[in-house]
Design a protein around this motif. Structure first.
Motif, short mmCIF file in Angstrom:
data_model
loop_
_atom_site.label_atom_id
_atom_site.label_comp_id
_atom_site.label_asym_id
_atom_site.label_seq_id
_atom_site.Cartn_x
_atom_site.Cartn_y
_atom_site.Cartn_z
N MET A 114 -5.11 4.16 76.70
CA MET A 114 -4.34 4.79 77.77
C MET A 114 -3.71 3.73 78.69
O MET A 114 -2.56 3.85 79.12
N GLN A 115 -4.48 2.68 78.98
CA GLN A 115 -3.96 1.60 79.81
C GLN A 115 -2.76 0.94 79.13
O GLN A 115 -1.75 0.64 79.77
N PHE A 116 -2.87 0.71 77.85
CA PHE A 116 -1.79 0.08 77.09
C PHE A 116 -0.54 0.95 77.10
O PHE A 116 0.57 0.46 77.31
N ILE A 117 -0.71 2.25 76.89
CA ILE A 117 0.42 3.17 76.86
C ILE A 117 1.09 3.26 78.22
O ILE A 117 2.32 3.23 78.34
N VAL A 118 0.29 3.36 79.28
CA VAL A 118 0.84 3.49 80.62
C VAL A 118 1.57 2.22 81.04
O VAL A 118 2.67 2.26 81.59
N SER A 119 0.98 1.06 80.79
CA SER A 119 1.56 -0.19 81.26
C SER A 119 2.66 -0.74 80.36
O SER A 119 3.55 -1.45 80.82
N LYS A 120 2.62 -0.39 79.06
CA LYS A 120 3.58 -0.96 78.11
C LYS A 120 4.53 0.06 77.50
O LYS A 120 5.33 -0.30 76.62
N GLY A 121 4.48 1.30 77.97
CA GLY A 121 5.26 2.36 77.34
C GLY A 121 6.74 2.06 77.22
O GLY A 121 7.33 2.16 76.14
N VAL A 122 7.38 1.66 78.32
CA VAL A 122 8.81 1.38 78.31
C VAL A 122 9.10 0.17 77.42
O VAL A 122 10.05 0.16 76.64
N HIS A 123 8.28 -0.86 77.55
CA HIS A 123 8.45 -2.07 76.74
C HIS A 123 8.33 -1.74 75.25
O HIS A 123 9.12 -2.24 74.44
N LEU A 124 7.38 -0.89 74.89
CA LEU A 124 7.20 -0.54 73.49
C LEU A 124 8.42 0.17 72.94
O LEU A 124 8.87 -0.10 71.82
N GLU A 138 11.60 0.13 74.14
CA GLU A 138 12.84 -0.63 74.19
C GLU A 138 12.83 -1.86 73.27
O GLU A 138 13.84 -2.17 72.64
N GLN A 139 11.71 -2.55 73.19
CA GLN A 139 11.68 -3.80 72.46
C GLN A 139 11.01 -3.72 71.09
O GLN A 139 11.30 -4.53 70.21
N ARG A 140 10.12 -2.76 70.92
CA ARG A 140 9.42 -2.67 69.63
C ARG A 140 9.74 -1.38 68.88
O ARG A 140 9.24 -1.16 67.79
N GLN A 141 10.54 -0.52 69.51
CA GLN A 141 10.91 0.77 68.91
C GLN A 141 9.68 1.57 68.51
O GLN A 141 9.61 2.17 67.42
N ILE A 142 8.69 1.55 69.37
CA ILE A 142 7.45 2.29 69.14
C ILE A 142 7.37 3.46 70.12
O ILE A 142 7.48 3.27 71.34
N ASP A 143 7.20 4.66 69.58
CA ASP A 143 7.06 5.84 70.42
C ASP A 143 5.60 5.98 70.86
O ASP A 143 4.68 5.87 70.05
N SER A 144 5.41 6.22 72.16
CA SER A 144 4.04 6.31 72.69
C SER A 144 3.25 7.44 72.04
O SER A 144 2.05 7.31 71.79
N GLY A 145 3.94 8.55 71.77
CA GLY A 145 3.26 9.67 71.12
C GLY A 145 2.78 9.32 69.72
O GLY A 145 1.66 9.67 69.33
N GLU A 146 3.62 8.63 68.96
CA GLU A 146 3.23 8.22 67.62
C GLU A 146 2.11 7.19 67.66
O GLU A 146 1.21 7.18 66.80
N LEU A 147 2.17 6.32 68.66
CA LEU A 147 1.10 5.33 68.82
C LEU A 147 -0.23 6.03 69.08
O LEU A 147 -1.27 5.67 68.50
N PHE A 148 -0.21 7.04 69.95
CA PHE A 148 -1.44 7.77 70.24
C PHE A 148 -1.95 8.49 69.00
O PHE A 148 -3.16 8.50 68.74
N GLU A 149 -1.05 9.12 68.23
CA GLU A 149 -1.48 9.82 67.03
C GLU A 149 -2.11 8.86 66.03
O GLU A 149 -3.05 9.21 65.31
N THR A 150 -1.60 7.63 65.96
CA THR A 150 -2.19 6.62 65.09
C THR A 150 -3.60 6.27 65.55
O THR A 150 -4.53 6.11 64.75
N PHE A 151 -3.74 6.14 66.87
CA PHE A 151 -5.05 5.86 67.45
C PHE A 151 -6.02 7.00 67.14
O PHE A 151 -7.17 6.77 66.74
N LEU A 152 -5.55 8.24 67.28
CA LEU A 152 -6.40 9.40 67.02
C LEU A 152 -6.80 9.46 65.55
O LEU A 152 -7.95 9.77 65.22
N ALA A 153 -5.86 9.14 64.67
CA ALA A 153 -6.16 9.14 63.24
C ALA A 153 -7.21 8.09 62.90
O ALA A 153 -8.09 8.33 62.06
N SER A 154 -7.12 6.94 63.55
CA SER A 154 -8.12 5.90 63.30
C SER A 154 -9.50 6.34 63.79
O SER A 154 -10.52 6.03 63.16
N MET A 155 -9.54 7.08 64.89
CA MET A 155 -10.80 7.62 65.38
C MET A 155 -11.38 8.59 64.36
O MET A 155 -12.56 8.52 64.02
N ARG A 156 -10.54 9.50 63.89
CA ARG A 156 -11.00 10.50 62.92
C ARG A 156 -11.55 9.82 61.66
O ARG A 156 -12.64 10.13 61.18
#
Length: 212
Positions: free
Chosen positions: A171-181, A183-201
């Motif tokens: 959550m800290q990473f998403i909140v602090s790096k969301g815009v950077h992700l 604009e610069q990495r073309q990473i959607d915060s929602g997709e990043l979270f879903e990846t995190f959730l899948a790794s948990m599962r």
């Protein structure tokens, strides 16, 4: 309405207005840089009026943190009440955490900030609620291990600490790096979270049992 009740309502309304103003200031300026003057200006109050409700910036921060952790615990508790496996409950709780942070980005800063004790502030309520959240995580983990939806080759208390730390870190990473992700990495915060959730599962589920 009696005089006492009216005054109590006015006090509660004024304090809520101050806290809402403070959330805006803290979100734009940060917890450290924001000042009482900034909060008073945003709330359209004189500092003297503000000090009649809160003695310091730390007291305002504590009041917001108490609300944040209480609201988060209520979401977790509701998610844990659903009739489902321990694993699904845990994943649902994590989704609730993400939704909460996306809806209340200012709140997350206070939750993270008060993970460490402040010498000038009595944060007992915050720590008590945070401990209750941790205990709820551990209870759901133990349920998952008992109902067969989760692996049993780890200690529930150790995994609860690991998951809580991981969730906070993400959550800290998403909140602090969301815009950077985005604009610069073309990473959607929602997709990043879903990846995190899948790794948990994948890391928690019992391979001997079919999971939804």
């Amino acid at each position: 309405m009696g005089v006492i009740e009216r005054k109590q309502r006015e006090k509660a309304y004024r304090e809520t207005s101050i806290l809402e103003a403070a959330k805006k200031v803290f979100l734009t300026k940060g917890l450290i840089a924001a000042t009482i003057d900034d909060i008073a200006a945003e709330a359209e109050l004189g500092k003297g009026t503000l000090y009649r409700h809160y003695r310091s910036k730390e007291d305002i921060m504590l009041a917001i943190s108490e609300r944040a952790t209480s609201e988060l615990y209520a979401l977790f508790a509701k998610a844990a009440e659903v009739d489902d496996s321990g694993l699904e409950k845990l994943l649902r709780m994590t989704r609730e955490y993400y939704a909460f942070v996306m809806e209340n980005p200012a709140y997350f800063g206070f939750i993270a900030f008060f993970e460490s004790p402040l010498p000038t502030t009595n944060a007992g309520v915050v720590y008590e609620t945070t401990n209750a959240i941790f205990e709820l995580f551990q209870t759901v983990l133990q349920q998952g291990m008992s109902d067969g939806s989760m692996r049993t080759d780890f200690k529930a208390n150790l995994m609860a600490n690991t998951l809580w730390a991981s969730c906070n870190g993400m959550m800290q990473f998403i909140v602090s790096k969301g815009v950077h992700l985005a604009e610069q990495r073309q990473i959607d915060s929602g997709e990043l979270f879903e990846t995190f959730l899948a790794s948990m599962r994948n890391g928690l589920h019992n391979p001997e049992r079919q999971v939804k």
